[in-house]
Design a protein around this motif. Structure first.
Motif, PDB file in Angstrom:
ATOM      1  N   ALA A  81       0.830  -1.208   0.000  1.00  0.00           N
ATOM      2  CA  ALA A  81       0.000   0.000   0.000  1.00  0.00           C
ATOM      3  C   ALA A  81       0.863   1.256   0.000  1.00  0.00           C
ATOM      4  O   ALA A  81       0.585   2.219  -0.725  1.00  0.00           O
ATOM      5  N   HIS A  82       1.901   1.261   0.808  1.00  0.00           N
ATOM      6  CA  HIS A  82       2.813   2.403   0.879  1.00  0.00           C
ATOM      7  C   HIS A  82       3.522   2.613  -0.455  1.00  0.00           C
ATOM      8  O   HIS A  82       3.641   3.748  -0.946  1.00  0.00           O
ATOM      9  N   TYR A  83       3.972   1.523  -1.051  1.00  0.00           N
ATOM     10  CA  TYR A  83       4.658   1.610  -2.345  1.00  0.00           C
ATOM     11  C   TYR A  83       3.705   2.151  -3.414  1.00  0.00           C
ATOM     12  O   TYR A  83       4.074   3.032  -4.204  1.00  0.00           O
ATOM     13  N   HIS A  84       2.476   1.636  -3.427  1.00  0.00           N
ATOM     14  CA  HIS A  84       1.498   2.062  -4.427  1.00  0.00           C
ATOM     15  C   HIS A  84       1.117   3.519  -4.236  1.00  0.00           C
ATOM     16  O   HIS A  84       0.950   4.259  -5.206  1.00  0.00           O
ATOM     17  N   ARG A  85       0.990   3.937  -2.973  1.00  0.00           N
ATOM     18  CA  ARG A  85       0.650   5.342  -2.697  1.00  0.00           C
ATOM     19  C   ARG A  85       1.686   6.283  -3.324  1.00  0.00           C
ATOM     20  O   ARG A  85       1.349   7.329  -3.872  1.00  0.00           O
ATOM     21  N   ASN A  86       2.953   5.897  -3.247  1.00  0.00           N
ATOM     22  CA  ASN A  86       4.012   6.727  -3.804  1.00  0.00           C
ATOM     23  C   ASN A  86       4.196   6.525  -5.304  1.00  0.00           C
ATOM     24  O   ASN A  86       4.725   7.396  -5.996  1.00  0.00           O
ATOM     25  N   PHE A  87       3.748   5.393  -5.803  1.00  0.00           N
ATOM     26  CA  PHE A  87       3.801   5.131  -7.236  1.00  0.00           C
ATOM     27  C   PHE A  87       2.799   6.009  -7.977  1.00  0.00           C
ATOM     28  O   PHE A  87       3.057   6.460  -9.095  1.00  0.00           O
ATOM     29  N   CYS A  88       1.652   6.271  -7.341  1.00  0.00           N
ATOM     30  CA  CYS A  88       0.595   7.079  -7.958  1.00  0.00           C
ATOM     31  C   CYS A  88       0.819   8.563  -7.648  1.00  0.00           C
ATOM     32  O   CYS A  88       1.556   8.920  -6.727  1.00  0.00           O
ATOM     33  N   SER A  89       0.142   9.407  -8.391  1.00  0.00           N
ATOM     34  CA  SER A  89       0.331  10.855  -8.228  1.00  0.00           C
ATOM     35  C   SER A  89      -0.758  11.512  -7.388  1.00  0.00           C
ATOM     36  O   SER A  89      -0.746  12.728  -7.199  1.00  0.00           O
ATOM     37  N   ALA A  90      -1.707  10.735  -6.878  1.00  0.00           N
ATOM     38  CA  ALA A  90      -2.824  11.303  -6.114  1.00  0.00           C
ATOM     39  C   ALA A  90      -2.338  12.019  -4.860  1.00  0.00           C
ATOM     40  O   ALA A  90      -1.410  11.569  -4.184  1.00  0.00           O
ATOM     41  N   LYS A  91      -2.968  13.149  -4.549  1.00  0.00           N
ATOM     42  CA  LYS A  91      -2.766  13.814  -3.267  1.00  0.00           C
ATOM     43  C   LYS A  91      -3.604  13.092  -2.210  1.00  0.00           C
ATOM     44  O   LYS A  91      -4.753  12.724  -2.466  1.00  0.00           O
ATOM     45  N   VAL A  92      -3.026  12.916  -1.038  1.00  0.00           N
ATOM     46  CA  VAL A  92      -3.705  12.181   0.032  1.00  0.00           C
ATOM     47  C   VAL A  92      -4.123  13.140   1.146  1.00  0.00           C
ATOM     48  O   VAL A  92      -3.296  13.877   1.685  1.00  0.00           O
ATOM     49  N   ILE A  93      -5.422  13.128   1.461  1.00  0.00           N
ATOM     50  CA  ILE A  93      -5.966  13.874   2.603  1.00  0.00           C
ATOM     51  C   ILE A  93      -6.308  12.854   3.679  1.00  0.00           C
ATOM     52  O   ILE A  93      -7.092  11.937   3.442  1.00  0.00           O
ATOM     53  N   SER A  94      -5.719  12.982   4.856  1.00  0.00           N
ATOM     54  CA  SER A  94      -6.042  12.088   5.966  1.00  0.00           C
ATOM     55  C   SER A  94      -6.853  12.832   7.015  1.00  0.00           C
ATOM     56  O   SER A  94      -6.620  14.020   7.256  1.00  0.00           O
ATOM     57  N   LEU A  95      -7.808  12.135   7.613  1.00  0.00           N
ATOM     58  CA  LEU A  95      -8.539  12.759   8.708  1.00  0.00           C
ATOM     59  C   LEU A  95      -8.781  11.750   9.816  1.00  0.00           C
ATOM     60  O   LEU A  95      -8.917  10.559   9.583  1.00  0.00           O
ATOM     61  N   THR A  96      -8.771  12.278  11.030  1.00  0.00           N
ATOM     62  CA  THR A  96      -9.055  11.479  12.206  1.00  0.00           C
ATOM     63  C   THR A  96      -9.867  12.350  13.157  1.00  0.00           C
ATOM     64  O   THR A  96     -10.290  13.449  12.812  1.00  0.00           O
ATOM     65  N   GLY A  97     -10.102  11.847  14.363  1.00  0.00           N
ATOM     66  CA  GLY A  97     -10.903  12.587  15.346  1.00  0.00           C
ATOM     67  C   GLY A  97     -11.768  11.626  16.134  1.00  0.00           C
ATOM     68  O   GLY A  97     -11.896  10.450  15.791  1.00  0.00           O
ATOM     69  N   SER A  98     -12.364  12.133  17.201  1.00  0.00           N
ATOM     70  CA  SER A  98     -13.184  11.284  18.068  1.00  0.00           C
ATOM     71  C   SER A  98     -14.579  11.037  17.506  1.00  0.00           C
ATOM     72  O   SER A  98     -15.114   9.938  17.617  1.00  0.00           O
ATOM     73  N   ASN A  99     -15.157  12.052  16.904  1.00  0.00           N
ATOM     74  CA  ASN A  99     -16.524  11.950  16.381  1.00  0.00           C
ATOM     75  C   ASN A  99     -16.597  12.511  14.969  1.00  0.00           C
ATOM     76  O   ASN A  99     -15.871  13.446  14.630  1.00  0.00           O
ATOM     77  N   GLY A 100     -17.462  11.955  14.168  1.00  0.00           N
ATOM     78  CA  GLY A 100     -17.776  12.551  12.872  1.00  0.00           C
ATOM     79  C   GLY A 100     -16.823  12.245  11.740  1.00  0.00           C
ATOM     80  O   GLY A 100     -16.956  12.812  10.650  1.00  0.00           O
ATOM     81  N   LYS A 101     -15.865  11.319  11.966  1.00  0.00           N
ATOM     82  CA  LYS A 101     -14.871  11.050  10.918  1.00  0.00           C
ATOM     83  C   LYS A 101     -15.503  10.582   9.616  1.00  0.00           C
ATOM     84  O   LYS A 101     -15.207  11.097   8.537  1.00  0.00           O
ATOM     85  N   THR A 102     -16.365   9.581   9.719  1.00  0.00           N
ATOM     86  CA  THR A 102     -16.893   8.966   8.505  1.00  0.00           C
ATOM     87  C   THR A 102     -17.824   9.922   7.766  1.00  0.00           C
ATOM     88  O   THR A 102     -17.762  10.038   6.534  1.00  0.00           O
ATOM     89  N   THR A 103     -18.675  10.634   8.503  1.00  0.00           N
ATOM     90  CA  THR A 103     -19.559  11.613   7.851  1.00  0.00           C
ATOM     91  C   THR A 103     -18.733  12.704   7.180  1.00  0.00           C
ATOM     92  O   THR A 103     -19.001  13.087   6.036  1.00  0.00           O
ATOM     93  N   THR A 104     -17.715  13.215   7.886  1.00  0.00           N
ATOM     94  CA  THR A 104     -16.862  14.260   7.314  1.00  0.00           C
ATOM     95  C   THR A 104     -16.153  13.764   6.069  1.00  0.00           C
ATOM     96  O   THR A 104     -16.067  14.471   5.054  1.00  0.00           O
ATOM     97  N   LYS A 105     -15.653  12.540   6.131  1.00  0.00           N
ATOM     98  CA  LYS A 105     -14.991  11.946   4.966  1.00  0.00           C
ATOM     99  C   LYS A 105     -15.933  11.879   3.773  1.00  0.00           C
ATOM    100  O   LYS A 105     -15.554  12.212   2.638  1.00  0.00           O
TER     101      LYS A 105
END
Length: 426
Positions: A81-105
């Motif tokens: 997964a790490h290798y593929h992430r760097n192989f592709c040109s997509a920008k990655v947005i990561s999000l975390t938090g206690s509540n609302g992660k999935t809805t926000t995503k």
């Protein structure tokens, strides 16, 4: 086999699976292990079901040239997964938090997909297995990948960041979730902030809820931040117009009428708006995306049944999300209000205190019709109805009619599965 060679195979068969029951033709099957299963034992079944290759880590399960033996299947999945992430040109947005992660995503995905080729975490596959699977769903033409990260102990977010190498990040909030694993609220803040620490160290961009004093303090000296606020004039202004029951937002001269209930969803919408603005999505397109989004999967769903108005928010619960859900329900201009609240899990030594606090809140807000369900709530001191488990709730609802035209809030942790109560509401 090294990761580069495996990636060449993956490019030919770009679909990964870890469950033989869901194998599709030409999937690559990773034989993962768990406490109660060993995926290696399903290698032959995976091939029989159409897998192109199976990745195993026990030599005795080698079958033929469709079998690839590695030292550790989980580690190889993460490396791939790490290798593929760097192989592709997509920008990655990561999000975390206690509540609302999935809805926000989901909201961010809806907004950015108006202009870009995007992928996002499916459901809440946000752990050490789910994050790699999300990264492996990135296509060569994907422009933005939105990766949800969950955690219940220290260093977990840090590890996921090392796999995903996000270019951008957002923390929804810091609340009372997974207190047992994190060791209290301070532990939650420390654990979730590992996303900030990674982004700051790598000099990447952070999206900021400037209405949150914790986020403001932690990022006060960081310059690569893009914030929104309803009260702080230094940041992009977004206002909450109404939440009776649906969230209505004003941004610039545009009014956005969402299908999300509860003022607690306001900041989730704001995150999607600020990212849309950052990535040059036109405001009319942002409005379309947010107004079209409809919650599902037991997350703040509106259901009408037998004359009752039901808010089904039974996907999950912790003390923070439970409190805001109850307070929001109290603020709604509805009559004959009924609370059906289930136990909150993973609270460790705080379980007794936090469940008692919720029963006290219901009393303070003068809710007359309350059903508390689960062993933790059963041990609280309250004059409301207490039921030990779902079977007792089922029996109660089957034998007692709720007041006519009631408005109900149903909320509890995933393990309580309180959506089952719908069948018995008369």
């Amino acid at each position: 086999m090294n990761v580069q060679d495996l990636h060449s195979i993956f490019l030919e068969f770009p679909s990964v699976n870890t469950d033989t029951r869901k194998i599709k033709k030409n999937d690559i099957f990773f034989a993962l292990k768990g406490d109660n299963f060993n995926g290696n034992t399903y290698a032959q079944q995976a091939i029989n079901n159409g897998a192109s290759y199976v990745i195993i880590d026990q030599e005795e399960y080698y079958i033929n040239d469709k079998t690839i033996l590695v030292e550790d299947t989980l580690v190889m999945l993460q490396k791939l997964a790490h290798y593929h992430r760097n192989f592709c040109s997509a920008k990655v947005i990561s999000l975390t938090g206690s509540n609302g992660k999935t809805t926000t995503k989901e909201l961010i995905h809806a907004v950015l997909a108006r202009k870009y080729k995007t992928i996002a975490t499916v459901g809440n596959l946000n752990n050490h297995i789910g994050v790699p699977l999300t990264l492996l769903s990135i296509k060569l033409n994907t422009e933005i990948a939105i990766v949800e990260m969950g955690a219940n102990h220290q260093k977990e977010i840090q590890f996921l960041c090392e796999i995903a190498e996000p270019d951008f990040g957002f923390i929804t909030n810091f609340g009372k979730a997974h207190l047992e694993g994190f060791g209290g609220v301070e532990g939650v803040i420390k654990g979730k902030s590992e996303l900030y620490e990674y982004l700051i160290k790598s000099k990447k961009s952070i999206f900021l809820n400037a209405d949150d004093p914790i986020q403001l303090e932690k990022l006060k000296n960081y310059t690569k931040k893009y914030g929104f606020s309803s009260i702080n004039s230094k940041y992009y202004k977004i206002e909450l117009e109404d939440a009776q029951p649906f969230v209505i937002i004003k941004v610039e001269d545009t009014v956005i009428k969402s299908k999300l209930i509860g003022a607690y969803n306001f900041h989730n919408c704001c995150a999607a708006i600020i990212m849309g603005k950052f990535f040059n999505v036109e405001l009319p397109e942002i409005k379309i995306a947010l107004e079209k989004y409809t919650p599902e999967n037991n997350r703040s769903q509106i259901i009408k049944k037998n004359g009752h108005y039901i808010i089904l928010d039974a996907y999950n619960a912790n003390p923070s999300s439970m409190k805001v859900a109850i307070e929001n329900f109290n603020s709604l201009e509805k009559t004959n209000k009924v609370l059906i609240l289930g136990d909150m899990f993973e609270l460790g030594n705080s379980a007794e205190e936090e469940h008692q606090a919720i029963t006290d809140l219901a009393k303070t807000l003068l809710f007359e019709n309350v059903l508390f369900v689960g062993e933790n709530f059963y041990r609280t001191q309250t004059s409301s109805i207490k039921l030990k488990n779902f079977e007792e709730l089922k029996a109660y609802l089957s034998q007692n009619n709720l007041p006519a035209n009631s408005s109900l809030l149903i909320k509890g942790s995933r393990g309580m599965a309180l959506e089952r109560a719908l069948e018995y509401i008369q």
